[in-house]
Design a protein around this motif. Structure first.
Motif, PDB file in Angstrom:
ATOM      1  N   THR A 199       1.584  10.306  -0.878  1.00  0.00           N
ATOM      2  CA  THR A 199       1.003  10.984  -0.118  1.00  0.00           C
ATOM      3  C   THR A 199      -0.006  12.044  -0.614  1.00  0.00           C
ATOM      4  OG1 THR A 199       1.872  12.505   1.767  1.00  0.00           O
ATOM      5  CG2 THR A 199       2.955  13.019  -0.162  1.00  0.00           C
ATOM      6  N   ILE A 200      -0.668  12.775   0.236  1.00  0.00           N
ATOM      7  CA  ILE A 200      -1.721  13.908  -0.037  1.00  0.00           C
ATOM      8  C   ILE A 200      -1.907  14.822   0.902  1.00  0.00           C
ATOM      9  CG2 ILE A 200      -3.671  12.568   1.073  1.00  0.00           C
ATOM     10  CD1 ILE A 200      -5.320  13.685  -1.347  1.00  0.00           C
ATOM     11  N   TYR A 201      -1.764  16.145   0.480  1.00  0.00           N
ATOM     12  CA  TYR A 201      -1.586  17.115   1.685  1.00  0.00           C
ATOM     13  C   TYR A 201      -2.000  18.241   0.940  1.00  0.00           C
ATOM     14  CZ  TYR A 201       2.221  18.330  -1.725  1.00  0.00           C
ATOM     15  OH  TYR A 201       3.063  18.603  -2.754  1.00  0.00           O
ATOM     16  N   GLN A 202      -2.574  19.438   1.969  1.00  0.00           N
ATOM     17  CA  GLN A 202      -3.097  20.691   1.512  1.00  0.00           C
ATOM     18  C   GLN A 202      -1.977  21.756   1.569  1.00  0.00           C
ATOM     19  OE1 GLN A 202      -6.491  21.115   0.939  1.00  0.00           O
ATOM     20  NE2 GLN A 202      -6.806  18.860   1.289  1.00  0.00           N
ATOM     21  N   GLY A 203      -1.969  22.416   0.649  1.00  0.00           N
ATOM     22  CA  GLY A 203      -0.925  23.761   0.610  1.00  0.00           C
ATOM     23  C   GLY A 203       0.177  23.129   0.375  1.00  0.00           C
ATOM     24  N   GLU A 204       1.323  23.854   0.948  1.00  0.00           N
ATOM     25  CA  GLU A 204       2.733  23.305   0.871  1.00  0.00           C
ATOM     26  C   GLU A 204       2.827  22.184   1.534  1.00  0.00           C
ATOM     27  OE1 GLU A 204       4.876  24.798  -1.292  1.00  0.00           O
ATOM     28  OE2 GLU A 204       3.258  26.173  -1.982  1.00  0.00           O
ATOM     29  N   TRP A 205       3.734  21.283   0.985  1.00  0.00           N
ATOM     30  CA  TRP A 205       4.386  20.114   1.714  1.00  0.00           C
ATOM     31  C   TRP A 205       5.140  20.372   2.869  1.00  0.00           C
ATOM     32  CZ3 TRP A 205       8.825  17.960   2.947  1.00  0.00           C
ATOM     33  CH2 TRP A 205       8.990  16.677   3.325  1.00  0.00           C
ATOM     34  N   ASN A 206       5.066  19.641   3.848  1.00  0.00           N
ATOM     35  CA  ASN A 206       6.064  19.768   5.047  1.00  0.00           C
ATOM     36  C   ASN A 206       6.375  18.416   5.660  1.00  0.00           C
ATOM     37  OD1 ASN A 206       4.303  19.419   7.634  1.00  0.00           O
ATOM     38  ND2 ASN A 206       3.098  21.125   6.519  1.00  0.00           N
ATOM     39  N   GLU A 207       7.422  18.472   6.586  1.00  0.00           N
ATOM     40  CA  GLU A 207       7.733  17.408   7.334  1.00  0.00           C
ATOM     41  C   GLU A 207       6.827  16.526   8.075  1.00  0.00           C
ATOM     42  OE1 GLU A 207      11.347  17.395   9.154  1.00  0.00           O
ATOM     43  OE2 GLU A 207      12.460  18.432   7.633  1.00  0.00           O
ATOM     44  N   LYS A 208       5.516  17.240   8.301  1.00  0.00           N
ATOM     45  CA  LYS A 208       4.542  16.709   9.091  1.00  0.00           C
ATOM     46  C   LYS A 208       3.502  15.852   8.471  1.00  0.00           C
ATOM     47  CE  LYS A 208       4.776  20.341  12.589  1.00  0.00           C
ATOM     48  NZ  LYS A 208       3.907  21.521  13.523  1.00  0.00           N
ATOM     49  N   VAL A 209       3.785  15.873   7.208  1.00  0.00           N
ATOM     50  CA  VAL A 209       2.775  15.094   6.241  1.00  0.00           C
ATOM     51  C   VAL A 209       3.021  13.742   6.149  1.00  0.00           C
ATOM     52  CG1 VAL A 209       1.800  15.050   3.917  1.00  0.00           C
ATOM     53  CG2 VAL A 209       2.415  17.290   4.499  1.00  0.00           C
ATOM     54  N   TYR A 210       1.891  13.047   6.535  1.00  0.00           N
ATOM     55  CA  TYR A 210       1.966  11.598   6.475  1.00  0.00           C
ATOM     56  C   TYR A 210       2.326  11.238   4.957  1.00  0.00           C
ATOM     57  CZ  TYR A 210       0.889   6.301   6.605  1.00  0.00           C
ATOM     58  OH  TYR A 210       1.027   5.194   6.593  1.00  0.00           O
ATOM     59  N   ALA A 211       3.358  10.078   4.846  1.00  0.00           N
ATOM     60  CA  ALA A 211       3.297   9.422   3.543  1.00  0.00           C
ATOM     61  C   ALA A 211       3.633   7.893   3.793  1.00  0.00           C
ATOM     62  CB  ALA A 211       4.568   9.748   2.867  1.00  0.00           C
ATOM     63  N   VAL A 212       3.064   7.230   2.797  1.00  0.00           N
ATOM     64  CA  VAL A 212       2.839   5.672   2.852  1.00  0.00           C
ATOM     65  C   VAL A 212       4.046   5.026   1.846  1.00  0.00           C
ATOM     66  CG1 VAL A 212       1.105   5.093   1.676  1.00  0.00           C
ATOM     67  CG2 VAL A 212       1.639   3.431   2.908  1.00  0.00           C
ATOM     68  N   ALA A 213       4.783   4.000   2.159  1.00  0.00           N
ATOM     69  CA  ALA A 213       5.585   3.381   1.190  1.00  0.00           C
ATOM     70  C   ALA A 213       4.914   2.564   0.130  1.00  0.00           C
ATOM     71  CB  ALA A 213       6.592   2.513   1.857  1.00  0.00           C
ATOM     72  N   GLY A 214       5.272   2.484  -1.012  1.00  0.00           N
ATOM     73  CA  GLY A 214       4.463   1.650  -2.027  1.00  0.00           C
ATOM     74  C   GLY A 214       4.392   0.355  -1.515  1.00  0.00           C
ATOM     75  N   ASP A 215       5.626  -0.302  -1.252  1.00  0.00           N
ATOM     76  CA  ASP A 215       5.594  -1.992  -0.940  1.00  0.00           C
ATOM     77  C   ASP A 215       4.711  -2.353   0.114  1.00  0.00           C
ATOM     78  OD1 ASP A 215       6.993  -0.736   1.045  1.00  0.00           O
ATOM     79  OD2 ASP A 215       9.083  -1.708   0.577  1.00  0.00           O
ATOM     80  N   VAL A 216       4.191  -1.399   1.079  1.00  0.00           N
ATOM     81  CA  VAL A 216       3.161  -1.790   2.010  1.00  0.00           C
ATOM     82  C   VAL A 216       1.807  -1.480   1.610  1.00  0.00           C
ATOM     83  CG1 VAL A 216       4.963  -1.486   3.960  1.00  0.00           C
ATOM     84  CG2 VAL A 216       3.259   0.259   3.311  1.00  0.00           C
ATOM     85  N   LEU A 217       1.544  -1.056   0.633  1.00  0.00           N
ATOM     86  CA  LEU A 217       0.013  -0.708   0.140  1.00  0.00           C
ATOM     87  C   LEU A 217      -0.513  -2.017  -0.326  1.00  0.00           C
ATOM     88  CD1 LEU A 217       0.536   2.345  -2.386  1.00  0.00           C
ATOM     89  CD2 LEU A 217      -0.678   2.233  -0.123  1.00  0.00           C
ATOM     90  N   ASP A 218      -1.633  -2.078  -0.140  1.00  0.00           N
ATOM     91  CA  ASP A 218      -2.667  -3.288  -0.471  1.00  0.00           C
ATOM     92  C   ASP A 218      -2.424  -3.394  -2.300  1.00  0.00           C
ATOM     93  OD1 ASP A 218      -5.161  -5.365   0.004  1.00  0.00           O
ATOM     94  OD2 ASP A 218      -5.293  -3.765  -2.027  1.00  0.00           O
ATOM     95  N   GLY A 219      -2.219  -4.747  -2.475  1.00  0.00           N
ATOM     96  CA  GLY A 219      -1.830  -4.924  -3.931  1.00  0.00           C
ATOM     97  C   GLY A 219      -2.783  -4.536  -4.654  1.00  0.00           C
ATOM     98  N   TYR A 220      -3.867  -4.624  -4.643  1.00  0.00           N
ATOM     99  CA  TYR A 220      -5.128  -4.366  -5.341  1.00  0.00           C
ATOM    100  C   TYR A 220      -5.111  -2.568  -5.566  1.00  0.00           C
ATOM    101  CZ  TYR A 220      -9.559  -3.590  -7.565  1.00  0.00           C
ATOM    102  OH  TYR A 220     -10.625  -3.269  -8.748  1.00  0.00           O
ATOM    103  N   LEU A 221      -4.854  -1.664  -4.449  1.00  0.00           N
ATOM    104  CA  LEU A 221      -4.808  -0.465  -4.233  1.00  0.00           C
ATOM    105  C   LEU A 221      -3.603  -0.089  -4.993  1.00  0.00           C
ATOM    106  CD1 LEU A 221      -5.503   2.179  -3.441  1.00  0.00           C
ATOM    107  CD2 LEU A 221      -4.407   1.708  -1.034  1.00  0.00           C
ATOM    108  N   TYR A 222      -2.743  -0.722  -5.004  1.00  0.00           N
ATOM    109  CA  TYR A 222      -1.367  -0.201  -5.624  1.00  0.00           C
ATOM    110  C   TYR A 222      -1.448  -0.310  -7.154  1.00  0.00           C
ATOM    111  CZ  TYR A 222       3.446  -0.622  -7.419  1.00  0.00           C
ATOM    112  OH  TYR A 222       4.777  -0.299  -8.046  1.00  0.00           O
TER     113      TYR A 222
END
Length: 264
Positions: free
Chosen positions: A195-218
């Motif tokens: 994930t990437i976020y500004q300031g402090e993390w909170n529950e609204k911040v979007y995050a992506v699971a590693g196993d669904v990332l594009d293989g090359y991006l991973y």
């Protein structure tokens, strides 16, 4: 991410669940205790001389022993031997204050590693609770003096935060199970979430699971972590650090239980 709250709202990885509910600490440590044969002189020279208490009970009941019940007495006798055995098996009695340029901060069961650069700060956080397992299944030979229990290792899930100004690029990583197959991969850890976020993390911040990332991006993200010092070699050292610290906490827990039981 630096906040324990964000770990709590995430899905626990398969490795964490296995360590939390399927750890072998009880089984292996029980086997170790069964294999010990401490004599009276070793016990009397240990942390507590529970078998021959000499101080009268302090509660005013007039008892001549620390423990009021048979169960308390047997518990302290076991803990006395167990503490001696764990101290004898302890490989690293001190925890380093620096790990490959990362400053080490200890707080209860939590460890924080920090490295400050010119343009960014890298922070690694993890908790050693429920992270210990044996490297392999123990081989039990009834005729052997001591069973082969395998090496007990702490392999915690850990978070890597790369902080630049007010922006944090954060990875949740964990150790991979099994042995890497030749020609497929050689990583001992993987990315569970990013994930990437500004300031402090909170529950609204979007995050992506590693196993669904594009293989090359991973692969590119794994290369980025390696460039920041989070390599296979570093993660092995992280496991060494976690193992040593968790073991020291376990011994401390045994000592505190013994003191609690004796009323000290």
């Amino acid at each position: 991410m630096n906040n324990l709250a964000k770990v709590a709202v995430r899905l626990v990885s398969t490795t964490s669940l296995r360590n939390a509910f399927g750890g072998k600490r009880d089984f292996t440590r029980t086997l170790w205790h069964m294999s010990k044969n401490l004599d009276d002189s070793q016990v009397s020279g240990g942390i507590l001389n529970a078998t021959k208490p000499s101080i009268s009970c302090s509660c005013g009941c007039g008892g001549s022993k620390h423990m009021h019940t048979k169960g308390e007495r047997e518990l302290v006798e076991f803990l006395t031997e167990e503490i001696l055995a764990e101290r004898k098996a302890q490989k690293n009695k001190t925890v380093p204050t620096n790990l490959d340029g990362f400053a080490v901060k200890l707080d209860g069961a939590e460890i924080e590693l920090t490295k400050q650069g010119e343009k960014e700060k890298i922070v690694i956080n993890f908790n050693v609770n429920h992270t210990v397992d044996t490297e392999e299944e123990p081989e039990i030979n009834p005729s052997a003096d001591k069973p082969d229990l395998g090496e007990m290792r702490s392999k915690p899930q850990f978070e890597v935060d790369i902080v630049r100004g007010n922006t944090t690029l954060s990875f949740t990583c964990s150790f991979l199970e099994g042995t890497p197959e030749e020609g497929e991969y050689n990583d001992i850890f993987g990315i569970d979430e990013m994930t990437i976020y500004q300031g402090e993390w909170n529950e609204k911040v979007y995050a992506v699971a590693g196993d669904v990332l594009d293989g090359y991006l991973y692969d590119l993200l794994m290369n980025l972590l390696e460039e920041k010092g989070i390599s296979n070699e570093f993660v092995e050292k992280l496991s060494d650090l976690a193992t040593a610290y968790e073991h020291s906490l376990y011994i401390g827990l045994l000592e505190n239980v013994s003191k609690f039981t004796t009323g000290k």
